[in-house]
Write a protein that holds these residues in place. Structure first.
Motif, PDB file in Angstrom:
ATOM      1  N   ASP A 115      45.667 -63.179  66.419  1.00  0.00           N
ATOM      2  CA  ASP A 115      46.815 -63.759  65.722  1.00  0.00           C
ATOM      3  C   ASP A 115      46.703 -63.578  64.215  1.00  0.00           C
ATOM      4  OD1 ASP A 115      47.730 -64.524  68.188  1.00  0.00           O
ATOM      5  OD2 ASP A 115      47.094 -66.615  68.007  1.00  0.00           O
ATOM      6  N   ALA A 116      45.484 -63.658  63.686  1.00  0.00           N
ATOM      7  CA  ALA A 116      45.296 -63.429  62.250  1.00  0.00           C
ATOM      8  C   ALA A 116      45.644 -61.981  61.895  1.00  0.00           C
ATOM      9  CB  ALA A 116      43.860 -63.749  61.846  1.00  0.00           C
ATOM     10  N   GLY A 117      45.262 -61.048  62.758  1.00  0.00           N
ATOM     11  CA  GLY A 117      45.628 -59.655  62.539  1.00  0.00           C
ATOM     12  C   GLY A 117      47.124 -59.447  62.618  1.00  0.00           C
ATOM     13  N   HIS A 120      49.541 -58.003  59.654  1.00  0.00           N
ATOM     14  CA  HIS A 120      50.508 -56.925  59.850  1.00  0.00           C
ATOM     15  C   HIS A 120      51.883 -57.327  59.350  1.00  0.00           C
ATOM     16  CE1 HIS A 120      52.542 -53.544  61.813  1.00  0.00           C
ATOM     17  NE2 HIS A 120      53.438 -54.436  62.257  1.00  0.00           N
ATOM     18  N   GLU A 121      52.298 -58.534  59.698  1.00  0.00           N
ATOM     19  CA  GLU A 121      53.628 -59.001  59.300  1.00  0.00           C
ATOM     20  C   GLU A 121      53.767 -59.122  57.793  1.00  0.00           C
ATOM     21  OE1 GLU A 121      53.867 -62.624  61.447  1.00  0.00           O
ATOM     22  OE2 GLU A 121      54.409 -61.668  63.371  1.00  0.00           O
ATOM     23  N   LYS A 122      52.666 -59.475  57.114  1.00  0.00           N
ATOM     24  CA  LYS A 122      52.707 -59.656  55.665  1.00  0.00           C
ATOM     25  C   LYS A 122      52.390 -58.374  54.903  1.00  0.00           C
ATOM     26  CE  LYS A 122      51.315 -64.523  55.954  1.00  0.00           C
ATOM     27  NZ  LYS A 122      50.275 -65.530  55.617  1.00  0.00           N
ATOM     28  N   GLN A 158      51.934 -57.213  70.814  1.00  0.00           N
ATOM     29  CA  GLN A 158      52.631 -57.182  69.528  1.00  0.00           C
ATOM     30  C   GLN A 158      51.747 -56.503  68.493  1.00  0.00           C
ATOM     31  OE1 GLN A 158      54.352 -60.898  68.116  1.00  0.00           O
ATOM     32  NE2 GLN A 158      54.602 -61.655  70.192  1.00  0.00           N
ATOM     33  N   PRO A 159      52.348 -55.919  67.445  1.00  0.00           N
ATOM     34  CA  PRO A 159      51.535 -55.244  66.421  1.00  0.00           C
ATOM     35  C   PRO A 159      50.549 -56.202  65.756  1.00  0.00           C
ATOM     36  CG  PRO A 159      53.849 -54.636  66.208  1.00  0.00           C
ATOM     37  CD  PRO A 159      53.794 -55.773  67.199  1.00  0.00           C
ATOM     38  N   LEU A 188      42.211 -68.159  58.447  1.00  0.00           N
ATOM     39  CA  LEU A 188      41.285 -67.058  58.673  1.00  0.00           C
ATOM     40  C   LEU A 188      41.619 -65.876  57.773  1.00  0.00           C
ATOM     41  CD1 LEU A 188      38.916 -66.168  60.461  1.00  0.00           C
ATOM     42  CD2 LEU A 188      40.577 -65.389  62.150  1.00  0.00           C
ATOM     43  N   LEU A 189      42.872 -65.529  57.709  1.00  0.00           N
ATOM     44  CA  LEU A 189      43.306 -64.415  56.862  1.00  0.00           C
ATOM     45  C   LEU A 189      43.048 -64.712  55.395  1.00  0.00           C
ATOM     46  CD1 LEU A 189      44.733 -61.701  56.525  1.00  0.00           C
ATOM     47  CD2 LEU A 189      46.920 -62.925  56.623  1.00  0.00           C
TER      48      LEU A 189
END
Length: 434
Positions: free
Chosen positions: A251-253, A257-259, A284-285, A367-368
Motif C-alpha cells: 500500500d505504501a508503494g 505511485h499515486e503521488k 493496482q499499480p 511508512l512512505l
C-alpha cells in the motif's frame, strides 16, 4: 588398570530449522552448533529437512531420515509433513509430527539437551521423552520467539487453543534446567508471565550470521536491479508471513505511485503470504516489487545498495520476537526504518542502536514519509548506519554469544555430573596399576 573420570561434552540439539535454510532461526541454531563443535564439543543435532520459508521440502531432501556432517556437527534429518499453507492448525499438526520423529530417533547419551523454540510443540514432546529416558541430563530451552504471546499479538489463536498453547509453553519453560532467551524483554516476560525463576533464565543475544560484508559496487548493483540514482530504495528481507504485515508495504508503494514519488519498496524472500502479496501488487499499480531469496553475496550486495532497510510488523506485534534481520541490517551500515509498535522490542532495539527511526505500523503514509525523511539528510543517514555497525560489533557479537552458551552448558553439565556416577562413556584408561 587405573581409570579416571573425564566428562566429554556431548550436547544434543533439537531444532526444526537448520542450514541450508538461510533465514529465520536456522542460521543461529546452525552457527551455535558448529561454534560449540569448534570449541571441542561432540555436537549432534536432530533437525527437519530444509523447508522454510518456502514451506516446501527442498530438492534432494525427501528421505525418511538422513545423516549429514555439517561444519563438525553430526546432523540427523527426519522427514515430517510440511503444510503448503501454514495455518495455525496445520502448523500445530506439523510440529507434533516432527516432535514424534525426534522422540523416536536414537539419542545416544547426551551430556546436555538443547531444544530450540520454535517449534514449541515438538520441544514439549522432546521434553516428555527426556523426563523418561534422560531425566538427569540438563535440559535447555533456547527461546527465539514467544509462542503464546505471538498467537495473541497476531490474532491467530483465541479461546481454548490459545490457553492450551500458553499452558504448554509455561510447563516446558518451567520444567527446563535453563531457559536461554535472545533479549532482556523476553526474560522479563518469561519470569513475570510464565513464572520461570530468574536464576534459570540467561540472555544471549543473536548476532549477524553473515561473514564480513564484501566491498559492493553499489552503482553496478543498483543498475542491475533497474534502480536509478534518484530512486529511494527501501529493502525488506526475510520471511513474508502474517506477523510482518507486508500488505501495508504494498500500500505504501501504491501511495508512492499515486503521488509520483521515486520511492521503491523491495521485498526480498519468501513465505506463506508471498502469493497474496503478488496478487495485491498485480491488482493496482505500486512501486513495490518482490525478489526471491538471495545467496549470501547477493544478499550483502542488496543491503549495501539500498538507501533504507525496513522492518515491518503487523499492528499489535510488540513483544513476541526480535527480528533476526536487524543484525544483518546493522552490519550493512544502512539506516533502519521500523514500522512497529513504539513500545515494542523492535523499536527499543533500533533506539538502543541509534540506527534509524520508527513509524506507526499499518500506516502506509507514515511508512512512505519515514523513508523520505531518512534520505532527506544524507549525513544523518550515514551516521545512523555507522551507529548500527558499531552496535553490531559491540553488542551483537557471535564469539561472545557462543562462548557464553558453551560456558552455560559446561556449568550445567558439571553440576549434573557431580550428582551422577561415572559411566563407561565418561571414563578413560591411563595405565596399569602399580
Amino acid at each position: 588398570m587405573v581409570w579416571i573420570v573425564q566428562h566429554v561434552s556431548q550436547p544434543l540439539i533439537f531444532g526444526i530449522n537448520y542450514v541450508p535454510e538461510t533465514t529465520g532461526i536456522a542460521p543461529y541454531t546452525s552457527a551455535m552448533a558448529s561454534g560449540l563443535a569448534r570449541r571441542g564439543h561432540a555436537v549432534r543435532a536432530i533437525a527437519a529437512h530444509p523447508h522454510y520459508p518456502d514451506w516446501k521440502i527442498a530438492a534432494g531432501y525427501d528421505q525418511w531420515s538422513l545423516r549429514e556432517r555439517i561444519d563438525g556437527v553430526d546432523v540427523t534429518r527426519v522427514w515430517h509433513w510440511v503444510p503448503k499453507r501454514p495455518s495455525p492448525l496445520a502448523r500445530a499438526f506439523s510440529e507434533v509430527f516432527f516432535g514424534l520423529r525426534q522422540v523416536c530417533t536414537r539419542w545416544g547419551r547426551p551430556t546436555a539437551i538443547v531444544s530450540v523454540s520454535p517449534a514449541l510443540l515438538s520441544s514439549a514432546l522432546v521434553r516428555l521423552r527426556s523426563l523418561v529416558t534422560n531425566s538427569k541430563t540438563p535440559f535447555v530451552v533456547w527461546v527465539q520467539d514467544l509462542y503464546g504471546l505471538g498467537m495473541s499479538e497476531t490474532g491467530q489463536g483465541t479461546g481454548l487453543a490459545a490457553r492450551a498453547v500458553r499452558a504448554v509453553e509455561k510447563w516446558l519453560l518451567r520444567s527446563a534446567s535453563m531457559v536461554i532467551v535472545i533479549h532482556d524483554r523476553f526474560a522479563d516476560r518469561i519470569h513475570g508471565d510464565l513464572g520461570v525463576p530468574r536464576e534459570r533464565i540467561a540472555v544471549i543475544r543473536n548476532w549477524t550470521h553473515l561473514a564480513a560484508f564484501p566491498v559492493t559496487d553499489v552503482e553496478a548493483v543498483r543498475a542491475a536491479y533497474g534502480w536509478s540514482d534518484d530512486d529511494v530504495v527501501v529493502v525488506h528481507t526475510g520471511n513474508m508471513g502474517v506477523k510482518q504485515g507486508l500488505h501495508h508495504v504494498v500500500d505504501a508503494g501504491r501511495s508512492a505511485h499515486e503521488k509520483g514519488e521515486s520511492v521503491r519498496f523491495v521485498l526480498v524472500g519468501n513465505g506463506a503470504q508471498r502469493d497474496d502479496l503478488v496478487d495485491r501488487i498485480n491488482s493496482q499499480p505500486t512501486t513495490t516489487t518482490i525478489l526471491p531469496p538471495l545467496d549470501d553475496r547477493a544478499f550483502a550486495d542488496i543491503l549495501q545498495s539500498a538507501d533504507v532497510l525496513l522492518v515491518n510488523e503487523l499492528p499489535g506485534v510488540a513483544e513476541m520476537c526480535v527480528p533476526s534481520k536487524l543484525t544483518s541490517y546493522f552490519a550493512s551500515g544502512r539506516p533502519v526504518l521500523a514500522a512497529t509498535d513504539e513500545l515494542g522490542i523492535t523499536a527499543q532495539e533500533v533506539r538502543n542502536a541509534e540506527a534509524g527511526l520508527t513509524v506507526p505500523p499499518g500506516d502506509a503514509t507514515a511508512l512512505l514519509e519515514g523513508a523520505k525523511a531518512l534520505v532527506g539528510d544524507r549525513d544523518e543517514a550515514r551516521r545512523l548506519g555507522e551507529n548500527g555497525k558499531r552496535y553490531k560489533e559491540t553488542v551483537l557479537e557471535e564469539t561472545f554469544a557462543i562462548d557464553r552458551f558453551a560456558s552455560l552448558l559446561a556449568d550445567l553439565t558439571a553440576a549434573a555430573a557431580g550428582k551422577q556416577s561415572a559411566t563407561p562413556e565418561t571414563m578413560i584408561k591411563i595405565g596399569r596399576e602399580p
